[in-house]
Design a protein around this motif. Structure first.
Motif, mmCIF file in Angstrom:
data_model
loop_
_atom_site.group_PDB
_atom_site.id
_atom_site.type_symbol
_atom_site.label_atom_id
_atom_site.label_comp_id
_atom_site.label_asym_id
_atom_site.label_seq_id
_atom_site.Cartn_x
_atom_site.Cartn_y
_atom_site.Cartn_z
ATOM 1 N N THR A 14 -21.381 -27.665 32.347
ATOM 2 C CA THR A 14 -21.819 -26.669 33.323
ATOM 3 C C THR A 14 -21.753 -27.233 34.739
ATOM 4 O O THR A 14 -21.389 -26.528 35.675
ATOM 5 N N ARG A 15 -22.094 -28.511 34.893
ATOM 6 C CA ARG A 15 -22.011 -29.120 36.227
ATOM 7 C C ARG A 15 -20.549 -29.203 36.677
ATOM 8 O O ARG A 15 -20.228 -28.949 37.845
ATOM 9 N N SER A 63 -29.234 -19.210 27.010
ATOM 10 C CA SER A 63 -28.979 -20.496 26.362
ATOM 11 C C SER A 63 -27.689 -20.395 25.560
ATOM 12 O O SER A 63 -27.051 -19.348 25.526
ATOM 13 N N GLU A 64 -27.321 -21.500 24.893
ATOM 14 C CA GLU A 64 -26.090 -21.662 24.124
ATOM 15 C C GLU A 64 -24.911 -21.918 25.073
ATOM 16 O O GLU A 64 -24.565 -21.085 25.911
ATOM 17 N N GLY A 65 -24.300 -23.088 24.907
ATOM 18 C CA GLY A 65 -23.269 -23.546 25.819
ATOM 19 C C GLY A 65 -22.156 -22.560 26.110
ATOM 20 O O GLY A 65 -21.840 -22.304 27.282
ATOM 21 N N PRO A 66 -21.477 -21.985 25.089
ATOM 22 C CA PRO A 66 -20.393 -21.053 25.383
ATOM 23 C C PRO A 66 -20.835 -19.846 26.214
ATOM 24 O O PRO A 66 -20.084 -19.393 27.079
ATOM 25 N N ALA A 67 -22.048 -19.351 25.967
ATOM 26 C CA ALA A 67 -22.543 -18.206 26.736
ATOM 27 C C ALA A 67 -22.787 -18.597 28.188
ATOM 28 O O ALA A 67 -22.422 -17.868 29.122
ATOM 29 N N ILE A 100 -14.808 -25.723 19.887
ATOM 30 C CA ILE A 100 -15.490 -26.913 20.391
ATOM 31 C C ILE A 100 -16.948 -26.914 19.970
ATOM 32 O O ILE A 100 -17.496 -27.939 19.553
ATOM 33 N N SER A 101 -17.585 -25.752 20.061
ATOM 34 C CA SER A 101 -19.010 -25.650 19.744
ATOM 35 C C SER A 101 -19.306 -25.889 18.272
ATOM 36 O O SER A 101 -20.206 -26.659 17.925
#
Length: 204
Positions: A14-15, A63-67, A100-101
């Motif tokens: 995200t960064r 939350s949840e990386g892909p989202a 990936i997830s």
């Protein structure tokens, strides 16, 4: 918006995305024990206690990386972090984020990096890694990105592949992936994000 992170966790993606798109965001580090600097438990934002998580200006907790990565991609200028919606390339992005997830992050690296995993679970994760890394290597052979250009999927994959040495995955056995990771680490947005988080990781 606020983005919640742990240094060099998957939230690094995200960064990287924020740096790449030159967006404004407040980053809040999740402290050991799952606490936030304001004293709240992190589960107040992310029910599973996972990073990344975010709170939007409008008050949405996500939350949840892909989202989270998809949300950031949609804030960026079109084409900077994701293909245009409703295109075939956009669905390929969704495909890679999910691969990936589920196939790398959770299936391979989660058991390898958990102190609670059994030796059998770790052995199984190493077996799973072979096919998944072979697939990635074949796809990235001769390519700089998962899609036609840089996307949030590349940011996520880089964040995961950074764990190889710590997890005991011999990335050198896949020279294509080692080359890809090395080249990606030189990308300005990636280098800046990693330089920002490295002192925080060392101090943790």
């Amino acid at each position: 918006m606020k983005l919640y992170f742990i240094p060099f966790a998957c939230s690094l993606a995200t960064r990287i995305a924020i740096e790449e798109a030159e967006l404004d965001a407040e980053f809040v580090q999740v402290l050991p024990g799952g606490m936030l600097p304001d004293g709240r438990p992190f589960t107040a934002v992310s029910p599973m206690g996972y990073v990344p998580a975010m709170e939007t200006v409008g008050g949405l907790a996500l939350s949840e990386g892909p989202a989270v990565l998809t949300y950031i991609a949609d804030l960026a200028a079109e084409g900077v972090l994701a293909p245009a919606p409703y295109t075939e390339a956009r669905y390929q992005l969704i495909r890679w984020l999910n691969f990936i997830s589920t196939e790398l992050h959770k299936a391979v690296f989660a058991p390898l990096m958990s102190s609670k995993a059994t030796e059998g679970a770790r052995a199984w994760a190493h077996e799973l890694a072979q096919k998944r890394f072979d697939l990635l290597s074949a796809h990235l052979d001769g390519s700089d990105y998962l899609l036609d250009g840089f996307s949030v999927a590349d940011a996520y994959l880089l964040s995961i592949l950074n764990w190889c040495e710590h997890a005991g995955v011999a990335i050198a056995d896949w020279p294509v992936l080692l080359r890809w990771r090395t080249n990606m680490q030189r990308r300005p947005s990636v280098a800046q994000a990693m330089a920002t988080e490295m002192p925080l990781r060392q101090a943790a």
